[in-house]
Design a protein around this motif. Structure first.
Motif, PDB file in Angstrom:
ATOM      1  N   THR A  38       0.871  -1.160   0.000  1.00 36.48           N
ATOM      2  CA  THR A  38       0.000   0.000   0.000  1.00 36.48           C
ATOM      3  C   THR A  38       0.906   1.208   0.000  1.00 36.48           C
ATOM      4  N   LEU A  39       0.717   2.083  -0.981  1.00 32.17           N
ATOM      5  CA  LEU A  39       1.524   3.293  -1.049  1.00 32.17           C
ATOM      6  C   LEU A  39       0.962   4.346  -0.100  1.00 32.17           C
ATOM      7  N   ASN A  40       1.743   5.359   0.143  1.00 33.60           N
ATOM      8  CA  ASN A  40       1.408   6.410   1.101  1.00 33.60           C
ATOM      9  C   ASN A  40       0.067   7.083   0.796  1.00 33.60           C
ATOM     10  N   ASP A  41      -0.310   7.147  -0.468  1.00 31.80           N
ATOM     11  CA  ASP A  41      -1.573   7.791  -0.849  1.00 31.80           C
ATOM     12  C   ASP A  41      -2.759   6.832  -0.806  1.00 31.80           C
ATOM     13  N   GLY A  42      -2.535   5.594  -0.335  1.00 31.49           N
ATOM     14  CA  GLY A  42      -3.602   4.603  -0.237  1.00 31.49           C
ATOM     15  C   GLY A  42      -3.711   3.682  -1.437  1.00 31.49           C
ATOM     16  N   THR A  43      -2.932   3.910  -2.480  1.00 33.77           N
ATOM     17  CA  THR A  43      -2.949   3.053  -3.665  1.00 33.77           C
ATOM     18  C   THR A  43      -2.487   1.647  -3.301  1.00 33.77           C
ATOM     19  N   GLU A  44      -3.280   0.663  -3.710  1.00 39.33           N
ATOM     20  CA  GLU A  44      -2.932  -0.746  -3.500  1.00 39.33           C
ATOM     21  C   GLU A  44      -2.202  -1.245  -4.746  1.00 39.33           C
ATOM     22  N   THR A  45      -1.075  -1.893  -4.552  1.00 38.37           N
ATOM     23  CA  THR A  45      -0.284  -2.404  -5.664  1.00 38.37           C
ATOM     24  C   THR A  45       0.525  -3.595  -5.164  1.00 38.37           C
ATOM     25  N   THR A  46       1.528  -3.977  -5.896  1.00 36.18           N
ATOM     26  CA  THR A  46       2.480  -4.998  -5.461  1.00 36.18           C
ATOM     27  C   THR A  46       3.886  -4.463  -5.689  1.00 36.18           C
ATOM     28  N   PHE A  47       4.855  -5.131  -5.103  1.00 38.20           N
ATOM     29  CA  PHE A  47       6.244  -4.753  -5.346  1.00 38.20           C
ATOM     30  C   PHE A  47       6.575  -4.942  -6.829  1.00 38.20           C
ATOM     31  N   GLY A  48       5.781  -5.740  -7.515  1.00 38.88           N
ATOM     32  CA  GLY A  48       5.955  -5.943  -8.948  1.00 38.88           C
ATOM     33  C   GLY A  48       5.817  -4.674  -9.763  1.00 38.88           C
ATOM     34  N   GLU A  49       5.221  -3.632  -9.191  1.00 42.74           N
ATOM     35  CA  GLU A  49       5.144  -2.340  -9.871  1.00 42.74           C
ATOM     36  C   GLU A  49       6.544  -1.842 -10.236  1.00 42.74           C
ATOM     37  N   PHE A  50       7.539  -2.285  -9.473  1.00 45.99           N
ATOM     38  CA  PHE A  50       8.910  -1.834  -9.690  1.00 45.99           C
ATOM     39  C   PHE A  50       9.758  -2.851 -10.470  1.00 45.99           C
ATOM     40  N   ALA A  51       9.116  -3.915 -10.975  1.00 45.42           N
ATOM     41  CA  ALA A  51       9.839  -4.905 -11.775  1.00 45.42           C
ATOM     42  C   ALA A  51      10.506  -4.206 -12.949  1.00 45.42           C
ATOM     43  N   GLY A  52      11.724  -4.598 -13.236  1.00 46.06           N
ATOM     44  CA  GLY A  52      12.477  -3.982 -14.308  1.00 46.06           C
ATOM     45  C   GLY A  52      13.340  -2.820 -13.850  1.00 46.06           C
ATOM     46  N   SER A  53      13.188  -2.428 -12.591  1.00 47.40           N
ATOM     47  CA  SER A  53      13.995  -1.351 -12.006  1.00 47.40           C
ATOM     48  C   SER A  53      14.794  -1.885 -10.834  1.00 47.40           C
ATOM     49  N   ALA A  54      15.965  -1.299 -10.623  1.00 48.55           N
ATOM     50  CA  ALA A  54      16.689  -1.545  -9.370  1.00 48.55           C
ATOM     51  C   ALA A  54      15.986  -0.705  -8.309  1.00 48.55           C
ATOM     52  N   VAL A  55      15.794  -1.268  -7.126  1.00 47.43           N
ATOM     53  CA  VAL A  55      15.051  -0.570  -6.071  1.00 47.43           C
ATOM     54  C   VAL A  55      15.875  -0.575  -4.793  1.00 47.43           C
ATOM     55  N   LEU A  56      15.969   0.598  -4.167  1.00 48.57           N
ATOM     56  CA  LEU A  56      16.572   0.712  -2.849  1.00 48.57           C
ATOM     57  C   LEU A  56      15.421   0.903  -1.869  1.00 48.57           C
ATOM     58  N   VAL A  57      15.139  -0.137  -1.070  1.00 52.04           N
ATOM     59  CA  VAL A  57      14.059  -0.098  -0.091  1.00 52.04           C
ATOM     60  C   VAL A  57      14.671   0.361   1.227  1.00 52.04           C
ATOM     61  N   VAL A  58      14.075   1.404   1.820  1.00 52.21           N
ATOM     62  CA  VAL A  58      14.639   2.029   3.018  1.00 52.21           C
ATOM     63  C   VAL A  58      13.535   2.276   4.033  1.00 52.21           C
ATOM     64  N   ASN A  59      13.710   1.798   5.267  1.00 47.86           N
ATOM     65  CA  ASN A  59      12.752   2.153   6.309  1.00 47.86           C
ATOM     66  C   ASN A  59      13.141   3.529   6.839  1.00 47.86           C
ATOM     67  N   VAL A  60      12.211   4.465   6.763  1.00 48.14           N
ATOM     68  CA  VAL A  60      12.499   5.873   7.029  1.00 48.14           C
ATOM     69  C   VAL A  60      11.738   6.382   8.247  1.00 48.14           C
ATOM     70  N   ALA A  61      12.225   7.499   8.801  1.00 50.03           N
ATOM     71  CA  ALA A  61      11.587   8.144   9.947  1.00 50.03           C
ATOM     72  C   ALA A  61      11.925   9.627   9.939  1.00 50.03           C
ATOM     73  N   SER A  62      10.974  10.436  10.384  1.00 53.22           N
ATOM     74  CA  SER A  62      11.094  11.892  10.328  1.00 53.22           C
ATOM     75  C   SER A  62      11.822  12.518  11.510  1.00 53.22           C
ATOM     76  N   LYS A  63      11.997  11.783  12.586  1.00 53.52           N
ATOM     77  CA  LYS A  63      12.586  12.357  13.794  1.00 53.52           C
ATOM     78  C   LYS A  63      13.783  11.542  14.282  1.00 53.52           C
ATOM     79  N   CYS A  64      14.620  11.153  13.349  1.00 51.05           N
ATOM     80  CA  CYS A  64      15.747  10.272  13.619  1.00 51.05           C
ATOM     81  C   CYS A  64      17.052  11.014  13.343  1.00 51.05           C
ATOM     82  N   GLY A  65      18.114  10.597  13.966  1.00 48.94           N
ATOM     83  CA  GLY A  65      19.413  11.171  13.683  1.00 48.94           C
ATOM     84  C   GLY A  65      19.851  10.956  12.241  1.00 48.94           C
ATOM     85  N   TYR A  66      19.263   9.985  11.565  1.00 50.11           N
ATOM     86  CA  TYR A  66      19.579   9.709  10.173  1.00 50.11           C
ATOM     87  C   TYR A  66      18.595  10.366   9.195  1.00 50.11           C
TER      88      TYR A  66
END
Length: 169
Positions: free
Chosen positions: A9-37
């Protein structure tokens, strides 16, 4: 199950699969807004803009499991990322990357070993998984490895689908 079969589920509520990115290299990152990183958003956006025309995507996965550093709603997270860091790469809906409610994508990603002896558990925000165009995890980087780090860029350049096509000609 292939990574490409995993529901997202994307941030805007769109339902999809990781297959949406098939054919692309993908960097998956767990993110946070209030972190030292959190400042790594700048680097992630820069890397995304630099390589997106060569078949590369950053996929941010907001997560509040590490010291409550991502407390916002999906809409608040989106606004923060866009206004503060100019993020244009896709964001998933906020999800767990650990524990019994772990997102299925992270259950698969975390099986790939990191280059350290800390085990397979995601240790903190901004841990990165590089997935090739066929959906195979090829490298894992802990939080301290910045998006601009030479080892991350080298790994990324090695799996860019458009770069591979040019090399084959």
């Amino acid at each position: 199950m292939s990574l490409h079969d995993i529901a997202l589920t994307l941030n805007d509520g769109t339902e999809t699969t990781f297959g949406e990115f098939a054919g692309s290299a993908v960097l998956v990152v767990n993110v946070a807004s209030k972190c030292g990183y959190t400042g790594q958003y700048d680097g992630l956006e820069n890397v995304y803009r630099e390589y997106r025309d060569r078949g590369f995507v950053v996929l941010g996965f907001p997560c509040n499991q590490f010291a409550g550093q991502e407390p916002g709603t999906d809409a608040e997270i989106e606004e923060f990322c866009r206004l503060t860091y100019g993020v244009s790469f896709p964001l998933a809906a906020k999800a767990n990357v650990l524990g019994p409610r772990q997102h299925p994508l992270y259950a698969e990603l975390a099986r790939f070993p990191a280059d350290d002896d800390l085990g397979d558990k995601v240790r903190w925000n901004f841990e990165k998984f590089l997935v090739d165009a066929e959906g195979h995890v090829v490298r894992r980087f802990r939080s301290a490895v910045a998006p601009e780090a030479p080892e991350l860029r080298a790994a990324l350049e090695a799996v860019l689908p458009l770069a591979a096509a040019v090399r084959a000609e």
